[in-house]
Each structure stands twice: as structure tokens, then as C-alpha cells.
Design a protein around this motif. Structure first.
Motif, short mmCIF file in Angstrom:
data_model
loop_
_atom_site.label_atom_id
_atom_site.label_comp_id
_atom_site.label_asym_id
_atom_site.label_seq_id
_atom_site.Cartn_x
_atom_site.Cartn_y
_atom_site.Cartn_z
N ILE A 195 14.73 29.43 24.66
CA ILE A 195 13.74 28.96 25.86
C ILE A 195 14.11 27.53 26.04
N GLY A 196 14.11 26.72 24.96
CA GLY A 196 14.39 25.29 25.57
C GLY A 196 15.57 25.17 26.03
N MET A 197 16.54 25.72 25.73
CA MET A 197 17.97 25.39 26.41
C MET A 197 17.72 25.97 27.75
N VAL A 198 16.99 26.86 28.36
CA VAL A 198 17.04 27.44 29.64
C VAL A 198 16.41 26.25 30.52
N PHE A 199 15.55 25.50 29.95
CA PHE A 199 14.75 24.23 30.57
C PHE A 199 15.87 23.16 30.50
N VAL A 200 16.58 22.95 29.43
CA VAL A 200 17.78 21.82 29.49
C VAL A 200 18.73 22.07 30.61
N ILE A 201 19.19 23.33 30.68
CA ILE A 201 20.18 23.80 31.75
C ILE A 201 19.42 23.31 33.10
N MET A 202 18.31 23.86 33.39
CA MET A 202 17.74 23.62 34.60
C MET A 202 17.74 22.03 35.00
N CYS A 203 17.60 21.30 33.63
CA CYS A 203 17.42 19.86 34.06
C CYS A 203 18.74 19.33 34.38
N LEU A 204 19.70 19.64 33.72
CA LEU A 204 20.96 19.33 34.05
C LEU A 204 21.72 19.66 35.19
N VAL A 205 21.32 20.87 35.73
CA VAL A 205 21.62 21.50 36.97
C VAL A 205 20.92 20.52 38.19
N THR A 206 19.73 20.50 38.09
CA THR A 206 19.09 19.70 39.14
C THR A 206 19.19 18.26 39.23
N THR A 207 19.65 17.71 38.09
CA THR A 207 20.10 16.27 37.84
C THR A 207 21.38 16.12 38.60
N SER A 208 22.19 17.09 38.44
CA SER A 208 23.72 16.88 39.01
C SER A 208 23.43 17.23 40.52
N ILE A 209 22.49 17.82 40.73
CA ILE A 209 22.33 18.07 42.49
C ILE A 209 21.72 16.84 42.90
N ALA A 210 20.87 16.28 42.20
CA ALA A 210 20.27 15.04 42.74
C ALA A 210 21.21 13.91 42.93
N LEU A 211 22.21 13.93 41.59
CA LEU A 211 23.26 12.89 41.60
C LEU A 211 24.05 13.09 43.03
N VAL A 212 24.54 14.02 42.96
CA VAL A 212 25.70 14.25 44.36
C VAL A 212 24.88 13.82 45.61
N ALA A 213 23.41 14.25 45.88
CA ALA A 213 22.83 14.21 47.18
C ALA A 213 22.39 12.86 47.33
N GLY A 214 22.27 12.13 46.14
CA GLY A 214 21.59 10.74 46.20
C GLY A 214 22.83 9.77 46.37
N THR A 215 23.81 10.17 46.06
CA THR A 215 25.11 9.23 46.22
C THR A 215 25.79 9.50 47.59
N THR A 216 25.68 10.63 48.06
CA THR A 216 26.29 11.18 49.36
C THR A 216 25.31 10.38 50.43
N PHE A 217 24.02 10.50 50.26
CA PHE A 217 23.17 10.18 51.37
C PHE A 217 22.06 8.79 51.00
N SER A 218 20.91 9.35 50.52
CA SER A 218 19.95 8.22 49.89
C SER A 218 19.60 8.66 48.62
N PRO A 219 19.03 7.73 47.63
CA PRO A 219 18.71 8.04 46.49
C PRO A 219 17.62 9.31 46.29
N ARG A 220 16.60 9.22 47.13
CA ARG A 220 15.65 10.25 47.02
C ARG A 220 15.87 11.49 47.66
N THR A 221 17.18 11.95 48.21
CA THR A 221 17.76 13.03 49.16
C THR A 221 17.04 14.23 48.21
N TRP A 222 17.07 14.48 46.82
CA TRP A 222 16.63 15.70 46.24
C TRP A 222 15.28 15.66 46.38
#
Length: 204
Positions: free
Chosen positions: A106-133
Motif C-alpha cells: 500500500i505504501g509503495m502505491v503512494f510512493v509510485i503516485m508521488c514519483l509519477v506526479t512529481t515527474s509530470i510536475a517537473l516536465v510541465a514546470g520546466t517546459t512552461f512555468s513552475p506551477r503548471t502542474w
């Protein structure tokens, strides 16, 4: 924002990376979910601008490498936000149902969700603006729906000189100095600090 806000981004790194070896760190997300839901009732998206670890990560880490472009308006649309919310919640629910109640899984599910959303936030933030996510973040959307009309930013029009300094510092790229509903305002207070005439304030 709070004094601790700039330092909260390190928690995203800890959960996303260290959590792969220590899945129990994923349960930290439950504390985050509970806190943002409680605060959203009276303060809307206040959590996003003051206590959100990913918001801090976006502002003070991603902000150093962003291209600083305008956030695409389509990402603010509920036609985009609601399907993303349903997709992510459905994916998480599916993964949780397949853990068979095992604590580490169960903990790993949350970890993977955090990793996935952080990766999306990183790509969107570097492409556009920091708070795009943050414009289409599922948890931000939930806070918006629960308390988006609460603790609104107000402009004293008799003091406003239309210098637009407030809009230049707004991480969400909102139309700050005009009165009206701003459900995606994250209550960080940067506009209030930047205003030379003290024309801005939050009203319950």
C-alpha cells in the motif's frame, strides 16, 4: 507564505526516491491529503501556497530551471482537470485493490503516485512555468471545488494604481488586481507583499 514553505520541497524527493526502498514513507501522502482537505473547507487552496511539498518543490527547485512561459489556458479547464482527477484516482484505487491489504505494498502505491506526479510536475514546470502542474493537480481541483470561494483575495480599487506588480509575482499567473472569484488562488501572499499601495488583502 509560511517561513517553512521554501524547505518543504525536500519531502517530495525523500518520498519519491527513498520511498522506493522504504515504502512506508508513502503513508506521508495520507497526512498531506487529510491536511489539504481540512484546510480547504475554510481557506480554499491555502494549503497549495503554504504547506504543499510539491508546490514548494515547483517554486524553489523547478523554478530555477523553468523556461518561464505562460501556462496553457486549456490546463485550467475542468474538461481537462476532471478527467485527469478520475484517471489518477481510478489508477490508484486499482493499484490499492491489488495490494491485498499488505502494508508495504500500500505504501509503495503512494510512493509510485508521488514519483509519477512529481515527474509530470517537473516536465510541465520546466517546459512552461513552475506551477503548471498546480493548474490541473487533482488535489488542487478538489480543494477548488470544496472551498474555492472561501478566503478570497480582494482589491481596494481606491488604492490600486494598476502597476501589475501583483500579477508579475503570482505563481499561478492569475488576474490578481481585479475583483472577482479566484478559486485557483493559492493564498501564498506574494501579491500582497509586492503591492506598493497595500491594496490587496484576503477576506474570509
Amino acid at each position: 507564505m509560511l517561513k517553512i514553505t521554501p524547505y518543504l520541497g525536500i519531502l517530495v524527493i525523500i518520498v519519491s526516491i527513498a520511498g522506493l526502498w522504504f515504502p512506508l514513507l508513502g503513508y506521508f501522502l495520507l497526512l498531506v491529503f487529510a491536511t489539504l482537505l481540512i484546510t480547504s473547507i475554510s481557506r480554499g487552496r491555502w494549503f497549495c501556497g503554504n504547506l504543499c511539498p510539491r508546490g514548494s518543490f515547483n517554486d524553489f527547485w523547478v523554478g530555477k530551471i523553468t523556461q518561464g512561459k505562460k501556462i496553457p489556458k486549456i490546463l485550467r479547464s475542468y474538461w481537462v482537470r476532471i478527467p485527469i482527477f478520475m484517471l489518477m484516482m481510478g489508477f490508484m484505487a486499482y493499484r490499492l485493490l491489488n495490494t491485498h491489504g499488505l502494508i508495504n505494498q500500500i505504501g509503495m502505491v503512494f510512493v509510485i503516485m508521488c514519483l509519477v506526479t512529481t515527474s509530470i510536475a517537473l516536465v510541465a514546470g520546466t517546459t512552461f512555468s513552475p506551477r503548471t502542474w498546480c493548474t490541473f493537480c487533482p488535489m488542487g481541483t478538489v480543494q477548488n471545488l470544496i472551498g474555492g470561494k472561501k478566503y478570497q483575495l480582494q482589491t481596494d480599487e481606491s488604492k490600486c494604481i494598476n502597476c501589475n506588480k501583483c500579477e508579475k509575482v503570482c505563481p499561478m499567473q492569475l488576474d490578481v488586481h481585479t475583483n472577482g472569484p479566484k478559486p485557483d488562488c493559492i493564498k501564498c501572499g506574494r501579491c500582497i507583499t509586492a503591492c506598493p499601495t497595500k491594496a490587496l488583502s484576503f477576506k474570509a
